[in-house]
Scaffold this motif. Structure first.
Motif, PDB file in Angstrom:
ATOM      1  N   PRO A 251       0.775  -1.114   0.018  1.00 42.64           N
ATOM      2  CA  PRO A 251       0.027   0.102   0.077  1.00 42.64           C
ATOM      3  C   PRO A 251       0.911   1.009  -0.012  1.00 42.64           C
ATOM      4  O   PRO A 251       2.121   1.494   0.833  1.00 42.64           O
ATOM      5  CB  PRO A 251      -0.936  -0.464   1.066  1.00 42.64           C
ATOM      6  CG  PRO A 251      -0.093  -1.165   2.085  1.00 42.64           C
ATOM      7  CD  PRO A 251       0.355  -1.654   0.727  1.00 42.64           C
ATOM      8  N   ARG A 253       1.995   4.484   1.087  1.00 46.47           N
ATOM      9  CA  ARG A 253       2.563   5.619   1.881  1.00 46.47           C
ATOM     10  C   ARG A 253       3.237   6.787   2.104  1.00 46.47           C
ATOM     11  O   ARG A 253       4.643   7.109   0.726  1.00 46.47           O
ATOM     12  CB  ARG A 253       2.931   4.985   3.185  1.00 46.47           C
ATOM     13  CG  ARG A 253       3.382   5.264   4.633  1.00 46.47           C
ATOM     14  CD  ARG A 253       4.135   4.514   5.335  1.00 46.47           C
ATOM     15  NE  ARG A 253       4.559   4.667   6.137  1.00 46.47           N
ATOM     16  CZ  ARG A 253       5.897   4.659   6.275  1.00 46.47           C
ATOM     17  NH1 ARG A 253       6.911   4.193   5.464  1.00 46.47           N
ATOM     18  NH2 ARG A 253       6.822   5.463   7.519  1.00 46.47           N
ATOM     19  N   GLU A 446      -3.239  -6.568   3.492  1.00 48.76           N
ATOM     20  CA  GLU A 446      -4.098  -5.802   4.911  1.00 48.76           C
ATOM     21  C   GLU A 446      -3.260  -5.424   5.969  1.00 48.76           C
ATOM     22  O   GLU A 446      -2.737  -4.772   6.692  1.00 48.76           O
ATOM     23  CB  GLU A 446      -4.958  -7.315   5.800  1.00 48.76           C
ATOM     24  CG  GLU A 446      -6.394  -7.191   4.816  1.00 48.76           C
ATOM     25  CD  GLU A 446      -7.332  -7.814   5.294  1.00 48.76           C
ATOM     26  OE1 GLU A 446      -6.609  -8.941   5.758  1.00 48.76           O
ATOM     27  OE2 GLU A 446      -8.463  -8.008   5.121  1.00 48.76           O
ATOM     28  N   THR A 449      -1.230  -2.998   5.432  1.00 47.05           N
ATOM     29  CA  THR A 449      -2.063  -1.630   5.713  1.00 47.05           C
ATOM     30  C   THR A 449      -1.520  -0.898   7.118  1.00 47.05           C
ATOM     31  O   THR A 449      -1.896  -0.331   7.867  1.00 47.05           O
ATOM     32  CB  THR A 449      -3.285  -1.697   5.374  1.00 47.05           C
ATOM     33  OG1 THR A 449      -2.904  -2.113   3.830  1.00 47.05           O
ATOM     34  CG2 THR A 449      -4.316  -0.800   4.864  1.00 47.05           C
ATOM     35  N   ASN A 452       1.173   0.397   8.417  1.00 38.38           N
ATOM     36  CA  ASN A 452       1.459   1.479   7.449  1.00 38.38           C
ATOM     37  C   ASN A 452       0.769   2.366   8.840  1.00 38.38           C
ATOM     38  O   ASN A 452       0.696   3.674   8.888  1.00 38.38           O
ATOM     39  CB  ASN A 452       1.218   1.725   6.744  1.00 38.38           C
ATOM     40  CG  ASN A 452       2.215   1.319   5.599  1.00 38.38           C
ATOM     41  OD1 ASN A 452       3.155   1.376   5.636  1.00 38.38           O
ATOM     42  ND2 ASN A 452       1.521   0.994   4.343  1.00 38.38           N
ATOM     43  N   GLN A 453      -0.275   2.306   8.936  1.00 39.06           N
ATOM     44  CA  GLN A 453      -1.310   3.099   9.683  1.00 39.06           C
ATOM     45  C   GLN A 453      -0.621   3.695  11.059  1.00 39.06           C
ATOM     46  O   GLN A 453      -0.905   4.249  12.423  1.00 39.06           O
ATOM     47  CB  GLN A 453      -2.853   2.142  10.326  1.00 39.06           C
ATOM     48  CG  GLN A 453      -3.952   2.837  11.405  1.00 39.06           C
ATOM     49  CD  GLN A 453      -3.950   4.510  10.932  1.00 39.06           C
ATOM     50  OE1 GLN A 453      -4.285   4.934   9.702  1.00 39.06           O
ATOM     51  NE2 GLN A 453      -3.885   5.197  11.896  1.00 39.06           N
TER      52      GLN A 453
END
Length: 509
Positions: A251, A253, A446, A449, A452-453
């Motif tokens: 993902p 970023r 997933e 992600t 990254n969060q």
């Protein structure tokens, strides 16, 4: 045209609250390498356990035809008598027995109830030569690396006159060299006429050796692809697995990196039992707020030993050096102290060290921070349910409810429970050791992600991974280890697999 050695028709298998397989069909041709692909929880391992008799006849619906004869296996011994042998992801060898004893355990070379050890060792040596393992039959299993243990398992299968060899994630715990050797061995077996079924999430390996690929999704057969057709790409396989195009494996970023939050200075660690063996040599590492830092290295480079020694001295002895958090030196003499200082460690071995498999999702998630849901040492059951259910939804854990035992979850969903547990502990520094091992591409995305969060929230993340594309794809900066030392440091924009590999093989000065 080869005839089918195996046909599974309309196989349906249910567990309490879950339909694991629904009318699954599988055809495998004689003498081919047939790959079974799908996301975690798609039903791949369950289907092979039905085939091998782990789940006996009567516990599922449908028919198994092996060499055109309907089979009703009551146990593994019956399927093995026909030459169907499965090697599970968790190797079933006994560490304190020799290679010879393991290979012929349950299949002893005996006359009148007395084991013929000479014949046992002669046959063992012959089998080891077939798999390319040149070790003494008397060598204890505990003295072998994982790659060699995998070869012992295959030799054990050959001792049972295997006709259909099933391998469940055979290269998940292997380094690149051992993986390459294993795949070459499967190709040699194919030339000798042996049939193999391989379950793997490593699509580059599947694409290289498989003749056919059957894709499962949500317990159903999606399609079977012929690799000789020439238009089967990794993206094509992924689309079948996840039901959509996955245009980017990692993902996007925009990193927001702040000041240094965590430092390791002049860190040295000795082996826990070999008192004179130093396993970590003068390691220096920094992590900044919002930064994802990677550690790359070959198996045995000392990555896990370093991580565990940092996490409350979980590994090693005579540990020296300084640990600095937010500009202040801290001393972590126990795991409890590490957690209280805001440091969390997600182990590479989720089944043995990350989860309590006989307990439910709810308790596994809250275990690392019971104070958060307690008052005067009494757990607030309602708050625990609310917190666990929140993580189940937020992390997309595929289970009917939070009371599901973690043992019944797929590998990817087990990994999400482990991540949930440590995120629930409110860490500022999160160490992730092989966070996506044995997980399919959809679940990997997933988890990336989620990482990254966490970084966007200002946490410092340290990722250990054996997959170089993963390290390059998600990390802002990469340390490389070899022989217990840091041999290089590379910024993301300069990172290539070739450059990292150069430092991975660089000797310690």
């Amino acid at each position: 045209m080869s005839k089918n050695i195996l046909e599974m028709r309309k196989i349906t298998k249910e567990f309490p609250g879950v339909k694991a397989l629904e009318n699954v069909n599988l055809k495998v041709k004689e003498g081919e390498i047939h790959a079974l692909c799908g996301e975690n929880g798609a039903g791949k391992s369950t289907l092979m356990k039905v085939l091998s008799g782990v789940y006996p006849y009567g516990t599922y619906q449908g028919d198994i035809l092996f060499k055109d004869k309907i089979c009703s296996f009551k146990d593994i011994k019956q399927s093995e008598s026909l030459g169907i042998v499965i090697i599970h992801q968790e190797l079933a060898l006994i560490p304190d027995l020799s290679i010879a004893e393991n290979i012929f355990l349950g299949n002893e070379q005996a006359k009148r109830g007395i084991i013929d050890w000479n014949q046992t060792k002669v046959k063992t040596k012959s089998l080891l030569e077939k798999v390319g393992l040149y070790e003494s039959p008397d060598t204890l299993i505990r003295n072998l690396g994982v790659g060699k243990q995998q070869l012992v398992e295959i030799a054990k299968a050959l001792a049972k006159e295997v006709k259909l060899l099933i391998l469940d994630e055979p290269t998940a715990a292997l380094n690149e060299h051992d993986s390459e050797n294993l795949l070459n061995l499967l190709q040699e077996f194919r030339l000798q006429g042996m049939t193999s079924i391989i379950i793997s999430h490593k699509l580059n390996e599947i694409s290289r050796v498989a003749d056919s690929i059957t894709i499962l999704r949500d317990g159903k057969t999606i399609e079977t692809l012929d690799m000789k057709a020439g238009d089967v790409t990794e993206d094509r396989i992924i689309k079948g697995m996840v039901g959509r195009d996955l245009t980017n494996r990692y993902p996007s970023r925009e990193p927001n990196i702040g000041n240094t939050i965590f430092e390791i200075k002049d860190w040295n660690v000795y082996h826990p039992t070999l008192t004179d063996k130093k396993v970590i040599h003068d390691v220096n590492i920094t992590i900044r707020k919002g930064e994802i830092v990677g550690i790359a290295g070959l198996m045995g480079a000392g990555r896990t030993e370093l991580a565990m020694s940092i996490f409350g001295k979980s590994y090693g002895r005579k540990i020296t050096g300084r640990m600095v958090k937010d500009g202040k030196e801290i001393k972590l003499k126990s795991v409890e102290k590490a957690i209280s200082e805001g440091i969390a460690y997600v182990t590479e071995d989720r089944k043995n060290y990350g989860l309590i498999l006989i307990d439910d999702i709810k308790r596994n998630i809250t275990l690392a921070n019971l104070k958060k849901i307690s008052k005067r040492s009494v757990i607030n059951d309602r708050q625990e349910i609310i917190e666990a259910e929140s993580f189940r939804q937020k992390m997309n854990i595929k289970a009917p409810d939070i009371l599901q035992n973690t043992n019944n979850l797929s590998g990817g969903n087990q990994q999400k429970v482990v991540l949930s547990k440590w995120i629930f502990s409110d860490p500022e520094i999160l160490i992730l050791d092989e966070p996506t091992r044995g997980i399919d591409v959809g679940a990997k995305y997933e988890i990336y992600t989620i990482i990254n969060q966490l970084a966007s929230e200002g946490k410092g993340i340290l990722v250990i991974s054996s997959e170089l594309p993963e390290i390059i794809g998600i990390c802002d900066r990469i340390y490389i280890m070899n022989e217990g030392s840091i041999t290089g440091e590379i910024e993301k924009e300069n990172a290539t697999q070739e450059e990292i590999m150069k430092y991975m093989t660089k000797s310690r000065r």
